[in-house]
Scaffold this active site. Structure first.
Site, PDB file in Angstrom:
ATOM      1  N   ASP A  24      -6.769  -1.396  -4.844  1.00  0.00           N
ATOM      2  CA  ASP A  24      -7.878  -1.048  -3.943  1.00  0.00           C
ATOM      3  C   ASP A  24      -8.802  -0.033  -4.609  1.00  0.00           C
ATOM      4  OD1 ASP A  24      -6.686  -2.657  -1.988  1.00  0.00           O
ATOM      5  OD2 ASP A  24      -5.662  -0.960  -1.043  1.00  0.00           O
ATOM      6  N   ASP A  31       0.857  -1.187   0.000  1.00  0.00           N
ATOM      7  CA  ASP A  31       0.000   0.000   0.000  1.00  0.00           C
ATOM      8  C   ASP A  31       0.888   1.231   0.000  1.00  0.00           C
ATOM      9  OD1 ASP A  31      -2.422  -1.366  -0.010  1.00  0.00           O
ATOM     10  OD2 ASP A  31      -2.548  -1.447   2.168  1.00  0.00           O
TER      11      ASP A  31
END
Length: 175
Positions: free
Chosen positions: A130, A114
């Site tokens: 995402d 991330d």
């Protein structure tokens, strides 16, 4: 959308996701954080072993299995759907591409990379995959809500017509 077009779209989006993550690992991981737009967004390297907001962080293997099952269900729904709109197909393809991108990370790295962190609100760090999943899901929900509203209006209209026809028949019979 043709099957070849769908495959090209998914592979392209997964490729973009993996290329971004490669650069994040190569260039962001050594520095940790890069302030992109001060007070709005920064890039922060995070190894997310969990799911949404880092939940279930100690259950990476289970999350991988669940992710693969959900991906399979989504692919099955996409393939088996008989009368589908192109919008529904595209939203499902976005979700499939995002799911594949994160599953690749889970299998290869045992965590998801991330890197996007909004700094104007308290929010989780996330990635391109995402975004694909979230955008696909929101568009799909909006489509389904609009479809439900249209169906309920159509159903109400049919019921009103049936009621009016019954009144007309009753009036004719009384005359």
């Amino acid at each position: 959308m043709s099957i070849i077009g769908a495959i090209i779209l998914v592979l392209s989006l997964v490729g973009i996701d993996q290329i971004i993550k490669y650069f994040v690992i190569e260039y962001l991981k050594p520095i940790g954080v890069f302030d992109f737009i001060d007070g709005f967004i920064q890039f922060r390297y995070v190894e997310n072993t969990g799911a949404v907001f880092g939940s279930f962080a100690t259950h990476t293997a289970l999350l991988t299995v669940v992710s693969i099952i959900l991906l399979g269900v989504t692919i099955y729904f996409l393939i088996s759907q008989k009368n589908k709109s192109k919008l529904v197909s595209v939203t499902l393809l976005l979700m499939i591409a995002g799911g594949i991108g994160n599953i690749i990370d889970r299998i290869r790295l045992h965590y998801v990379v991330d890197y996007i962190e909004p700094t104007f609100i308290d929010f989780a760090v996330f990635n391109f995959a995402d975004c694909l999943i979230t955008v696909g899901a929101f568009i799909l929900m909006a489509y389904l809500i609009v479809d439900i509203v249209k169906d309920s209006k159509k159903s109400k209209s049919v019921k009103d017509n049936e009621f009016l026809q019954e009144d007309a028949v009753a009036e004719d019979e009384s005359n």
